[in-house]
Design an enzyme around this catalytic site. Structure first.
Site: not given
Length: 488
Positions: A79-80, A236
């Protein structure tokens, strides 16, 4: 047959899932992280595509018939991260990853600009999130920022390459600080605070919905059939929850991956940003989750194994397990903040510390201190979760690569004082969850698709040693407080 693609930090994993829940085949491709400056963590998206080509070639050789039978693809990913594209869809710079800590000042600026940030996004502004990364780019690389036409999360960049469609889904988008997490929609206020608009964002779908279709030329190249669907997918951790069947309120897991995660599913938006707890959308409609994240979990064990000349991580864990309970009290303490920390400290400047070393300490004591320190960090995150009385904690699974060590799992159960369940296939959680989301997008039923896997082992907290763990945990917490102002 369904294909799950899980784009992690250290590898890309592909998994073939049959509609009777059999995992038919798995392929992996290694990824590397570039750290050109302190606090930086980057990957070139081209590396992700090369890894995808590698796993597809591998599956084509090992399971050609099964690959040809794939009806839908699901995506899971770290992520991110920020993959920045120009108007022609070309990547402008290496992607800035989730564990990049350069944007601390931009987090402070974003918090000042949007006082309601926690209320809207359900999270504090932290350097790991996507929005502060774009503020950093705007300030330090204005020529790049001026050419940004689209911002995509890592797995969504793969979708763009697979289909030509710019699409994201709720669980991953919730980690950008641009999503109104309760409303499950982009926030114009948060986008404006970083100089962006909805035009820079991908279209949003639910993780279990159809998002796009595989390009015909790729289907031919890899030996897939016609009209292969691509599901929305998930970040995830939400994907791991789907893979383990942990989608009902009060079900959760502890993940021992590169980072460490404590995750629990909810049926409503329940933010607690004051303690750096994350409140995100789940991968299924009308579901959310709470999550705490520590930045160095199994990666701290890997660092220690290399630094202190153990053969590998398994040898370090074996050395740690060799210490009797009575000898653990005299071990040094380890603060596992090798990459700063998120929950509960939100401190990108935090650093790793080995405290209390003497001539009496050898490899086993240091090994135990490192594993215990990671476990204490996870316990601190666990304590940030806030479930209402009508949503008790029902079940906690243990997942991730570190879950291969039953001894470490038992230590976590003892420190958490919560039973932990090891399920079959827990090490493939993200890729399995992606494949299950593909199954759902192809018309599968949630109750059937998101079934719990068979139980391998139940880890029940031991009664012996509770006082030792509590006392050392209190010293661990006091050590961080004592050193906090020294981290620079």
């Amino acid at each position: 047959m369904y294909l799950g693609l899980d784009l992690g930090t250290s590898e890309l994993k592909a998994l073939l899932l049959a509609d009777d829940h059999r995992i038919v085949g798995v392929a992996r491709a290694h990824l590397t992280v570039e750290r050109p400056h302190p606090l930086w963590s980057e990957q070139a998206p081209a590396q992700w595509w090369s890894a995808l080509e590698e796993v597809m070639r591998a599956l084509g050789k090992s399971h050609p018939e099964e690959l040809a039978a794939v009806r839908a693809i699901g995506l899971s990913g770290q992520m991110h991260g920020a993959a920045l594209l120009d108007a022609e869809g070309e990547v402008l710079r290496p992607a800035i990853l989730w564990n990049d800590g350069r944007s601390g000042a931009q987090c402070e600026a974003l918090t000042r600009a949007v006082p309601r940030l926690g209320e809207i996004a359900g999270n504090l502004a932290m350097p790991g999130f996507t929005a502060p990364k774009l503020l950093w780019v705007r300030e330090h690389e204005p020529e790049v920022f001026g050419r940004v036409a689209r911002v995509l999360l890592p797995k969504d960049w793969l979708r763009f390459m697979l289909s030509g469609e710019a699409v994201s889904e709720m669980s991953d988008a919730a980690g950008t600080l641009w999503l109104d997490v309760g409303a499950r929609d982009w926030s114009d206020e948060l986008l404006a605070a970083t100089g962006l608009t909805r035009a820079h964002m991908p279209r949003l779908v639910e993780g279990s919905e159809v998002s796009a279709q595989l390009k015909p030329e790729l289907a031919v190249r890899w030996g897939l059939g016609n009209d292969v669907l691509i599901a929305g997918g998930a970040g995830d951790n939400a994907a791991s929850a789907v893979g383990m069947g942990l989608v009902e309120p009060g079900q959760g897991f502890v993940s021992l991956g590169t980072s460490g995660v404590v995750f629990v599913s909810t049926d409503r938006f329940l933010p607690n940003p004051a303690q750096a707890m994350h409140a995100f959308c789940h991968a299924l409609p009308k579901r959310w989750h709470q999550m705490s994240v520590m930045l160095s979990a199994a990666s701290a064990v890997s660092w220690a194994a290399k630094t202190f000349k153990f053969v590998d991580e398994a040898a370090l864990l074996e050395a740690a397990a060799s210490l009797p309970l009575a000898e653990r009290e005299r071990c040094p303490l380890f603060l596992p903040y090798l990459s700063g920390e998120r929950s509960p400290h939100n401190n990108p400047e935090a650093q790793g510390v080995l405290f209390g070393l003497t001539h009496a300490h050898g490899p086993a004591e240091i090994a135990y201190a490192v594993v215990e320190g990671v476990s204490f960090g996870l316990r601190d995150g666990f304590d940030t979760l806030r479930l209402p009385a009508d949503m008790p904690l029902r079940e906690v699974a243990l997942v991730g690569g570190g879950a291969r060590s039953v001894w470490w799992g038992q230590l976590l159960a003892d420190i958490f004082q919560v039973p932990l369940t090891l399920y079959a296939g827990s090490e493939t959680g993200g890729a399995l969850g992606a494949a299950r989301l593909a199954w759902l997008a192809d018309g599968g039923d949630v109750a059937e698709v998101c079934a719990l896997p068979p139980v391998k082992r139940q880890l029940v907290p031991a009664k012996d040693g509770v006082d030792v763990h509590m006392a050392r945990h209190a010293r661990f917490q006091a050590l961080y407080v004592a050193l906090r102002d020294q981290f620079r």
